[in-house]
Write an enzyme that holds these catalytic residues in place. Structure first.
Site, mmCIF file in Angstrom:
data_model
loop_
_atom_site.group_PDB
_atom_site.id
_atom_site.type_symbol
_atom_site.label_atom_id
_atom_site.label_comp_id
_atom_site.label_asym_id
_atom_site.label_seq_id
_atom_site.Cartn_x
_atom_site.Cartn_y
_atom_site.Cartn_z
ATOM 1 N N HIS A 187 40.043 44.662 34.979
ATOM 2 C CA HIS A 187 40.166 46.120 35.067
ATOM 3 C C HIS A 187 41.085 46.470 36.236
ATOM 4 O O HIS A 187 40.622 46.484 37.384
ATOM 5 C CB HIS A 187 38.788 46.758 35.298
ATOM 6 C CG HIS A 187 37.920 46.732 34.093
ATOM 7 N ND1 HIS A 187 37.937 47.733 33.147
ATOM 8 C CD2 HIS A 187 37.006 45.831 33.666
ATOM 9 C CE1 HIS A 187 37.064 47.451 32.183
ATOM 10 N NE2 HIS A 187 36.493 46.293 32.485
ATOM 11 N N CYS A 199 40.796 45.010 29.195
ATOM 12 C CA CYS A 199 39.487 44.424 28.893
ATOM 13 C C CYS A 199 39.301 44.269 27.375
ATOM 14 O O CYS A 199 40.027 43.533 26.746
ATOM 15 C CB CYS A 199 38.373 45.230 29.572
ATOM 16 S SG CYS A 199 36.796 44.353 29.621
ATOM 17 N N GLU A 249 42.087 49.296 37.115
ATOM 18 C CA GLU A 249 41.607 50.545 37.726
ATOM 19 C C GLU A 249 40.429 50.317 38.671
ATOM 20 O O GLU A 249 40.061 51.206 39.433
ATOM 21 C CB GLU A 249 41.250 51.568 36.639
ATOM 22 C CG GLU A 249 39.931 51.353 35.928
ATOM 23 C CD GLU A 249 39.924 50.282 34.830
ATOM 24 O OE1 GLU A 249 38.903 50.196 34.123
ATOM 25 O OE2 GLU A 249 40.920 49.536 34.682
#
EC number: 4.3.2.10
Length: 193
Positions: free
Chosen positions: A175, A77, A177
């Protein structure tokens, strides 16, 4: 394998740490240059505003260290955006790893882009076993235009780079994650590089 997540006060680092744990690895949070240099893999996160994040990097000397790293480095990001030459956000000079200037989405689209989008034109070991048009999760108001370092792209009013790669440096605008099974696969691919 020693995995270090750079902890410079501008990142949602716990969610990255938990995502790595789910893959069966442990990651260390650190801003110590020696520890970062000694890592097998480095993750450079970023959430927040570019100019204040760069100030934090400069204050700790990490703006000099990160571009010198020789092991695989993954910017996520804002981390990816700070690896670029410049960003319009706060008129901020970046680390210059990727030769591209980050710009703001036009007023023709709702800003920030929040939510799921498809990635395509996948061209990196990061996307081994990931299908074209898979969905990933994004939250951003600024983007890197498509350049020679683009290894994945998405469209939101304009087609832009959702992943960049140059030498040992990788960056994802999305992202991983927070991108479900696809994101886990991409993180695992990074750790396998």
């Amino acid at each position: 394998m020693k995995i270090v997540i750079i902890n410079y006060g501008a990142g949602n680092i716990q969610s990255i740490k938990f995502a790595i744990q789910r893959l069966g690895y442990e990651a260390v949070l650190s801003h110590n240059p020696e520890e970062i240099r000694a890592a097998d893999k480095v993750i450079f996160p970023g959430v927040g505003e570019a100019s204040s994040a760069m100030r934090k990097l400069r204050a700790s000397g990490l703006d000099i260290l990160v571009p010198q790293l020789k092991q695989p480095v993954l910017g996520i990001c804002l981390g990816m955006q700070l690896m670029c030459s410049h960003t319009e956000e706060g008129d901020t000079e970046g680390l210059g790893i990727f030769d591209v200037d980050v710009v703001r989405f036009s007023n023709q689209v709702k800003v920030p882009q929040i939510g799921w989008n498809q990635i395509e034109s996948l061209n990196s070991p990061l996307f081994e076993g990931v299908d074209e048009k898979e969905y990933i999760y994004l939250v951003h108001s600024y983007y890197a235009p498509v350049t020679k370092n683009t290894v994945a792209q998405s469209t939101y009013g304009v087609t832009y780079a959702t992943a960049l790669q140059k030498d040992n440096f990788y960056g994802t605008q999305f992202h991983p994650e927070k991108s479900s099974a696809t994101g886990s696969k991409i993180l695992k691919n990074f750790l396998d590089i």
